[in-house]
Design an enzyme around this catalytic site. Sequence first.
Site, PDB file in Angstrom:
ATOM      1  N   ASP A  61       0.860  -1.177   0.000  1.00  0.00           N
ATOM      2  CA  ASP A  61       0.000   0.000   0.000  1.00  0.00           C
ATOM      3  C   ASP A  61       0.899   1.231   0.000  1.00  0.00           C
ATOM      4  O   ASP A  61       1.487   1.578   1.023  1.00  0.00           O
ATOM      5  CB  ASP A  61      -0.902  -0.038   1.238  1.00  0.00           C
ATOM      6  CG  ASP A  61      -1.799   1.180   1.366  1.00  0.00           C
ATOM      7  OD1 ASP A  61      -1.781   2.046   0.468  1.00  0.00           O
ATOM      8  OD2 ASP A  61      -2.524   1.264   2.372  1.00  0.00           O
TER       9      ASP A  61
ATOM     10  N   HIS B 283      -9.464  -2.382   0.948  1.00  0.00           N
ATOM     11  CA  HIS B 283      -8.525  -2.661  -0.139  1.00  0.00           C
ATOM     12  C   HIS B 283      -8.897  -3.995  -0.784  1.00  0.00           C
ATOM     13  O   HIS B 283      -9.649  -4.788  -0.219  1.00  0.00           O
ATOM     14  CB  HIS B 283      -7.090  -2.771   0.387  1.00  0.00           C
ATOM     15  CG  HIS B 283      -6.527  -1.490   0.900  1.00  0.00           C
ATOM     16  ND1 HIS B 283      -5.623  -0.735   0.193  1.00  0.00           N
ATOM     17  CD2 HIS B 283      -6.725  -0.834   2.073  1.00  0.00           C
ATOM     18  CE1 HIS B 283      -5.287   0.331   0.897  1.00  0.00           C
ATOM     19  NE2 HIS B 283      -5.940   0.292   2.040  1.00  0.00           N
TER      20      HIS B 283
END
Length: 219
Positions: A109, A206
């Site tokens: 990320d 996510h």
Amino acid sequence: IPAEVTALPGWHFAWTAAERRGYSGVGLLSRMPADGVESALGEEQFDREGRLQLAHFGRLTVVNGYFPKGSGNDRDNSRVPYKLDFYRAVFDRVERLRRDGRRVLVVGDFNTAHREIDLARPKDNRETSGFLPEERAELDRWLAAGWLDTFRLFESGGGHYSWWSQRFGVRARNIGWRIDYVLCSPDVRPFLQGAFILPEVTGSDHCPVGVTLDADVLG
């Protein structure tokens, strides 16, 4: 981490946690054992947040990173300097790996959408951390140094995102951001067979991203 994850048969694990419980951390699950795993940049301000692992498999190093957000507790951009410092510290570390002849993947990320195509509403987010010019410039610097955005090697179109706000209906309308990446050093490119985003996998704000590599990348 629940026991059904930590006790998966046939997997090897490495966990790196923040000092502040539940705040941040990264983890590795692999079918083959790593030759070694590092979890420190050597700077206390970063290492206490447990944001990095470097796992070595033969000639390949997988760098597993959770890059900081730039937004602070008051929804301002007060953490942007810290975020940029982390970007630069990781960049310096992985560049040394390249100079040492390692093949490198940087996975995780990145908390930044690189270009307008990488988020659904770029005009509305020009002053939002995650799409600030100085944050995007850090990714520019990585690519200018030769790092490859693996997903964009296979897909040039828009509408592909890896994160969505948890506000009602946002994910269903695909109002998202592509902030999760797999970057590779140029010498990984000959072994790269594909890259993917799996938006249909739910359970988080996510979704999974990844690459498929020829096993010869290890040799």
